[in-house]
Design a protein around this motif. Structure first.
Motif, short mmCIF file in Angstrom:
data_model
loop_
_atom_site.label_atom_id
_atom_site.label_comp_id
_atom_site.label_asym_id
_atom_site.label_seq_id
_atom_site.Cartn_x
_atom_site.Cartn_y
_atom_site.Cartn_z
N THR A 1 -1.54 0.10 -10.73
CA THR A 1 -2.29 -1.06 -11.24
C THR A 1 -3.77 -0.91 -10.95
N ARG A 2 -4.12 -0.39 -9.78
CA ARG A 2 -5.53 -0.17 -9.46
C ARG A 2 -6.15 0.83 -10.45
N TYR A 3 -5.42 1.87 -10.77
CA TYR A 3 -5.94 2.85 -11.74
C TYR A 3 -6.06 2.22 -13.13
N LEU B 1 0.81 -1.21 0.00
CA LEU B 1 0.00 0.00 0.00
C LEU B 1 0.85 1.27 0.00
N LEU B 2 2.16 1.11 0.18
CA LEU B 2 3.07 2.24 0.07
C LEU B 2 3.90 2.12 -1.21
N ASN B 3 3.41 1.30 -2.13
CA ASN B 3 4.12 0.98 -3.36
C ASN B 3 3.39 1.60 -4.55
N GLU B 4 4.13 2.32 -5.37
CA GLU B 4 3.51 2.99 -6.51
C GLU B 4 2.86 2.00 -7.47
N ASN B 5 3.49 0.86 -7.69
CA ASN B 5 2.95 -0.11 -8.65
C ASN B 5 1.57 -0.60 -8.25
N TYR B 6 1.37 -0.79 -6.94
CA TYR B 6 0.07 -1.26 -6.46
C TYR B 6 -1.04 -0.30 -6.88
N TRP B 7 -0.82 1.00 -6.61
CA TRP B 7 -1.87 1.98 -6.88
C TRP B 7 -2.01 2.26 -8.38
N SER C 1 1.18 7.60 -7.15
CA SER C 1 1.12 7.07 -8.52
C SER C 1 1.19 8.21 -9.54
N PHE C 2 1.98 7.99 -10.59
CA PHE C 2 2.12 9.00 -11.64
C PHE C 2 0.86 9.11 -12.50
N LEU C 3 0.09 8.01 -12.61
CA LEU C 3 -1.00 7.96 -13.57
C LEU C 3 -2.11 8.98 -13.28
N PRO C 4 -2.66 9.02 -12.06
CA PRO C 4 -3.70 10.03 -11.81
C PRO C 4 -3.15 11.45 -11.91
N LEU C 5 -1.89 11.64 -11.56
CA LEU C 5 -1.31 12.98 -11.67
C LEU C 5 -1.20 13.40 -13.13
N LYS C 6 -0.89 12.46 -13.99
CA LYS C 6 -0.85 12.75 -15.43
C LYS C 6 -2.24 13.15 -15.91
#
Length: 197
Positions: A13-15, A5-11, A73-78
């Motif tokens: 992947t959820r996105y 839950l403190l891992n970028e890949n986890y979040w 996570s970079f994805l939602p920020l993008k």
């Protein structure tokens, strides 16, 4: 689970899998109505774990210019940058919350606390105290129920939150939320905490 839950890949992947039940697609009522009551647009605000940043966009468009968005996570920020291209890049933080450095008048809580395993709640409080200026406030919503399945989200009860926060904060308000979005009605608590000097 804690490390995941403190891992970028986890979040991320959820996105990617659209496993984002916390994402309402718009600013939520409690945060919107709280921001609407604030006259001082010069305060320094942080929204951690902000995801697509609907609350950030709303505040920015309302005239709050010193507002910071943070997500692991970079994805939602993008996606946030695409939705709000005029937002200052220096106020976008792709980072683990616990590694962030800054000083804020106000930190808004919207589904970040419930994403963290309960074992990290004391660390959350310590980090919030570190990030807040004197008399700074932590304001937002928490789940006031215990979930039947393992989180995230992780819930809790008002009594335990009061014990957790009262060590470091003055509890200005901690009560059932009366303006939750319909799917969360009756499950949320609204809180306002002031950093103790």
């Amino acid at each position: 689970m804690t490390n995941n839950l403190l891992n970028e890949n986890y979040w991320t992947t959820r996105y990617l899998n659209k496993s984002t039940a916390w994402d309402t697609g718009e600013v939520t009522f409690p945060i919107k109505q709280y921001l609407d009551q604030l006259d001082n647009k010069e305060i320094n605000i942080l929204i951690p774990g902000a995801g697509n940043g609907y609350e950030v966009i709303y505040a920015f468009e309302k005239g709050f210019k010193i507002i910071h968005i943070l997500d692991i996570s970079f994805l939602p920020l993008k996606q946030f940058e695409e939705a709000c291209p005029d937002f200052p890049k220096a106020q976008i933080h792709h980072q683990n919350f616990f590694e962030h450095i800054g000083q804020y008048d106000l930190i808004l809580e919207q589904t970040f606390f419930c994403s963290l395993p309960p074992i990290l709640r004391s660390d959350y409080v310590k980090k919030m105290i570190e990030l807040l200026k004197p008399n700074g406030k932590l304001v937002g919503v928490l789940f006031g129920i215990d979930f039947q399945k393992e989180g995230p989200p992780f819930g809790g009860q008002m009594k335990e939150y009061r014990k957790l926060f009262s060590k470091e904060f003055e509890i200005v308000k901690l009560e059932p939320c009366i303006n939750s979005i319909p799917p969360r009605m009756g499950t949320e608590l609204f809180f306002s905490l002031r950093k103790i000097q």
